[in-house]
Design a protein around this motif. Sequence first.
Motif, PDB file in Angstrom:
ATOM      1  N   ILE A 188       0.883  -1.235  -0.149  1.00  0.00           N
ATOM      2  CA  ILE A 188       0.016   0.015  -0.035  1.00  0.00           C
ATOM      3  C   ILE A 188       0.885   1.344   0.099  1.00  0.00           C
ATOM      4  N   ASP A 189       0.578   2.182  -0.932  1.00  0.00           N
ATOM      5  CA  ASP A 189       1.620   3.452  -0.990  1.00  0.00           C
ATOM      6  C   ASP A 189       3.017   2.992  -0.922  1.00  0.00           C
ATOM      7  N   GLY A 190       3.448   1.831  -1.730  1.00  0.00           N
ATOM      8  CA  GLY A 190       4.675   1.471  -2.062  1.00  0.00           C
ATOM      9  C   GLY A 190       5.164   0.939  -0.785  1.00  0.00           C
ATOM     10  N   VAL A 191       4.548   0.567   0.347  1.00  0.00           N
ATOM     11  CA  VAL A 191       5.191   0.087   1.467  1.00  0.00           C
ATOM     12  C   VAL A 191       4.579  -1.197   1.648  1.00  0.00           C
ATOM     13  N   SER A 192       5.388  -2.561   2.137  1.00  0.00           N
ATOM     14  CA  SER A 192       5.025  -3.638   2.306  1.00  0.00           C
ATOM     15  C   SER A 192       4.508  -3.607   3.820  1.00  0.00           C
ATOM     16  N   VAL A 193       3.101  -4.469   3.708  1.00  0.00           N
ATOM     17  CA  VAL A 193       2.461  -4.422   4.969  1.00  0.00           C
ATOM     18  C   VAL A 193       1.865  -5.866   5.141  1.00  0.00           C
ATOM     19  N   THR A 194       1.726  -6.223   6.446  1.00  0.00           N
ATOM     20  CA  THR A 194       0.934  -7.464   6.715  1.00  0.00           C
ATOM     21  C   THR A 194      -0.375  -6.982   7.380  1.00  0.00           C
ATOM     22  N   LEU A 195      -1.294  -7.469   6.746  1.00  0.00           N
ATOM     23  CA  LEU A 195      -2.814  -7.137   7.314  1.00  0.00           C
ATOM     24  C   LEU A 195      -3.340  -8.294   8.051  1.00  0.00           C
ATOM     25  N   ILE A 196      -3.347  -8.336   9.419  1.00  0.00           N
ATOM     26  CA  ILE A 196      -3.630  -9.306  10.279  1.00  0.00           C
ATOM     27  C   ILE A 196      -4.685  -9.068  11.326  1.00  0.00           C
ATOM     28  N   ASP A 197      -5.454  -9.919  11.714  1.00  0.00           N
ATOM     29  CA  ASP A 197      -6.350 -10.062  12.684  1.00  0.00           C
ATOM     30  C   ASP A 197      -6.472 -11.375  13.414  1.00  0.00           C
ATOM     31  N   ASN A 198      -5.481 -11.283  14.696  1.00  0.00           N
ATOM     32  CA  ASN A 198      -5.621 -12.312  15.692  1.00  0.00           C
ATOM     33  C   ASN A 198      -6.138 -11.874  16.796  1.00  0.00           C
ATOM     34  N   GLY A 199      -7.285 -11.485  16.806  1.00  0.00           N
ATOM     35  CA  GLY A 199      -7.929 -10.672  18.048  1.00  0.00           C
ATOM     36  C   GLY A 199      -8.025  -9.335  18.224  1.00  0.00           C
ATOM     37  N   MET A 200      -7.101  -8.647  17.114  1.00  0.00           N
ATOM     38  CA  MET A 200      -7.183  -7.096  16.917  1.00  0.00           C
ATOM     39  C   MET A 200      -6.798  -6.868  15.392  1.00  0.00           C
ATOM     40  N   PRO A 201      -7.411  -6.219  14.613  1.00  0.00           N
ATOM     41  CA  PRO A 201      -7.074  -5.764  13.311  1.00  0.00           C
ATOM     42  C   PRO A 201      -5.868  -4.973  13.375  1.00  0.00           C
ATOM     43  N   VAL A 202      -4.842  -5.393  12.914  1.00  0.00           N
ATOM     44  CA  VAL A 202      -3.467  -4.596  12.787  1.00  0.00           C
ATOM     45  C   VAL A 202      -2.844  -4.590  11.473  1.00  0.00           C
ATOM     46  N   VAL A 203      -2.376  -3.431  11.045  1.00  0.00           N
ATOM     47  CA  VAL A 203      -1.355  -3.196   9.768  1.00  0.00           C
ATOM     48  C   VAL A 203      -0.062  -3.181  10.597  1.00  0.00           C
ATOM     49  N   VAL A 204       0.697  -4.201  10.057  1.00  0.00           N
ATOM     50  CA  VAL A 204       2.101  -4.196  10.670  1.00  0.00           C
ATOM     51  C   VAL A 204       3.138  -3.906   9.442  1.00  0.00           C
ATOM     52  N   LEU A 205       4.013  -2.872   9.854  1.00  0.00           N
ATOM     53  CA  LEU A 205       4.733  -2.124   8.900  1.00  0.00           C
ATOM     54  C   LEU A 205       6.162  -2.125   9.621  1.00  0.00           C
ATOM     55  N   ARG A 206       7.273  -1.848   8.475  1.00  0.00           N
ATOM     56  CA  ARG A 206       8.608  -1.982   9.046  1.00  0.00           C
ATOM     57  C   ARG A 206       8.958  -0.354   9.381  1.00  0.00           C
ATOM     58  N   ALA A 207       9.458  -0.119  10.405  1.00  0.00           N
ATOM     59  CA  ALA A 207       9.691   1.282  10.650  1.00  0.00           C
ATOM     60  C   ALA A 207      10.889   1.757   9.820  1.00  0.00           C
ATOM     61  N   GLN A 208      11.525   0.975   9.162  1.00  0.00           N
ATOM     62  CA  GLN A 208      12.872   1.434   8.468  1.00  0.00           C
ATOM     63  C   GLN A 208      12.198   1.997   7.087  1.00  0.00           C
ATOM     64  N   ASP A 209      11.136   1.361   7.044  1.00  0.00           N
ATOM     65  CA  ASP A 209      10.473   1.947   5.523  1.00  0.00           C
ATOM     66  C   ASP A 209       9.964   3.502   5.881  1.00  0.00           C
ATOM     67  N   PHE A 210       9.848   3.921   6.976  1.00  0.00           N
ATOM     68  CA  PHE A 210       9.445   5.197   7.230  1.00  0.00           C
ATOM     69  C   PHE A 210      10.491   6.023   7.776  1.00  0.00           C
ATOM     70  N   GLY A 211      11.940   5.584   7.288  1.00  0.00           N
ATOM     71  CA  GLY A 211      13.205   6.286   7.815  1.00  0.00           C
ATOM     72  C   GLY A 211      13.178   6.429   9.368  1.00  0.00           C
ATOM     73  N   LEU A 212      12.632   5.339  10.136  1.00  0.00           N
ATOM     74  CA  LEU A 212      12.791   5.176  11.580  1.00  0.00           C
ATOM     75  C   LEU A 212      13.768   4.333  12.012  1.00  0.00           C
ATOM     76  N   THR A 213      14.343   4.494  13.306  1.00  0.00           N
ATOM     77  CA  THR A 213      14.968   3.182  13.786  1.00  0.00           C
ATOM     78  C   THR A 213      14.061   2.430  14.696  1.00  0.00           C
ATOM     79  N   GLY A 214      12.764   2.549  14.945  1.00  0.00           N
ATOM     80  CA  GLY A 214      12.105   1.861  15.743  1.00  0.00           C
ATOM     81  C   GLY A 214      12.004   1.949  17.167  1.00  0.00           C
ATOM     82  N   ASP A 215      13.062   2.901  17.660  1.00  0.00           N
ATOM     83  CA  ASP A 215      13.294   3.098  18.793  1.00  0.00           C
ATOM     84  C   ASP A 215      13.067   4.342  19.438  1.00  0.00           C
TER      85      ASP A 215
END
Length: 354
Positions: A188-215
């Motif tokens: 989506i918008d050029g970003v690789s994502v996992t659309l998952i729902d194992n009790g809560m709908p979540v879009v999982v994305l890599r922080a690095q794809d947004f120029g972030l370290t994740g910390d």
Amino acid sequence: MSSHPFSAPCMWMRSGTSKGAYFLRKDLPESEQACEQFLLSMMGTPDPRQIDGIGGADPLASKVAIVESSKREGVDVDYLFQQVFVDQKLISGKQNCGNILAGVAPFAIERGLVEAQEGQTSVRIFMENTQQVATVTVQTPNKQVTYAGDCHIDGVPNIAAPLAVCFEDTAGSTCGALLPTGNEVDVIDGVSVTLIDNGMPVVVLRAQDFGLTGDESREQLDDNAELKQRLESIRLQAGPMMNLGDVRELSVPKMTLVSAPQYGGGISTRTFIPHRCHASIGVLGAVSVASACILNDAPAKQLAEVEIEKQIHIDVEHPIGKMSVVLDVEQNQVKSAAILRTARKLFDGTVFGL
């Protein structure tokens, strides 16, 4: 405005890393409109400070549990979760809340819906939002609920009695399938994502794809207007893909940025719920993210440090610590998930609306 405001018996509880108001269904207005108006007014919504209500000026402290005895076989109580927005006149029941769920069990015992057993008492809870059942085990020495104990969870400064929460058959609870698009990876918008729902709908994305370290800290991420704009664009497109429809006025899906663990855990996370960065991570959100870590092609799997076994223990790192998730896995499918929470009763009395 009525000169005789509606009031209701209410227990205010810190449950997990959230705070919420717990009600018996019979104590609330029967009509949906009147009930919503009462819940909004007693929380002080809409107002960023929630100054005219008991809400905590934060989505994590503006939650409601509505509980009643269950007529379902093998179930003790029914539980409806309501997320009361802070600065918008909105209430969402589209999703569940595992933190508030943990407090339903001691509340049900204290209100006499479930009889306490000697030592500990297991309460079977039907989650109305997602039509699933969870079991919460409460410490009940001398057949009395105790909140005192030596269990510590990150995000809560004090120790308390443990509440063991076991979820079963949560896959697709809101979206109809663990992977509502059928794919471990979507773009989506050029970003690789996992659309998952194992009790809560979540879009999982890599922080690095947004120029972030994740910390980054919660405050840094909340101040990053460009990041939030990009995440919201992806979220609005993910909604229909996840069978959630138009999500502009919904608090799901949650948006979780993942990165390699940095503090001894299995995966590092920063979650938006959906427009403000979560101080930690929601219980069921953590279950969904942990589940994404065992999908071979998922971005999270590439970053996670997890050994794939029949029972998988994943410490999900978040801004203020870690949340431990235990997954029971068969043929690479999650069969159940367990998590440890604590709760503390803060007040029990009468709350007033407008």
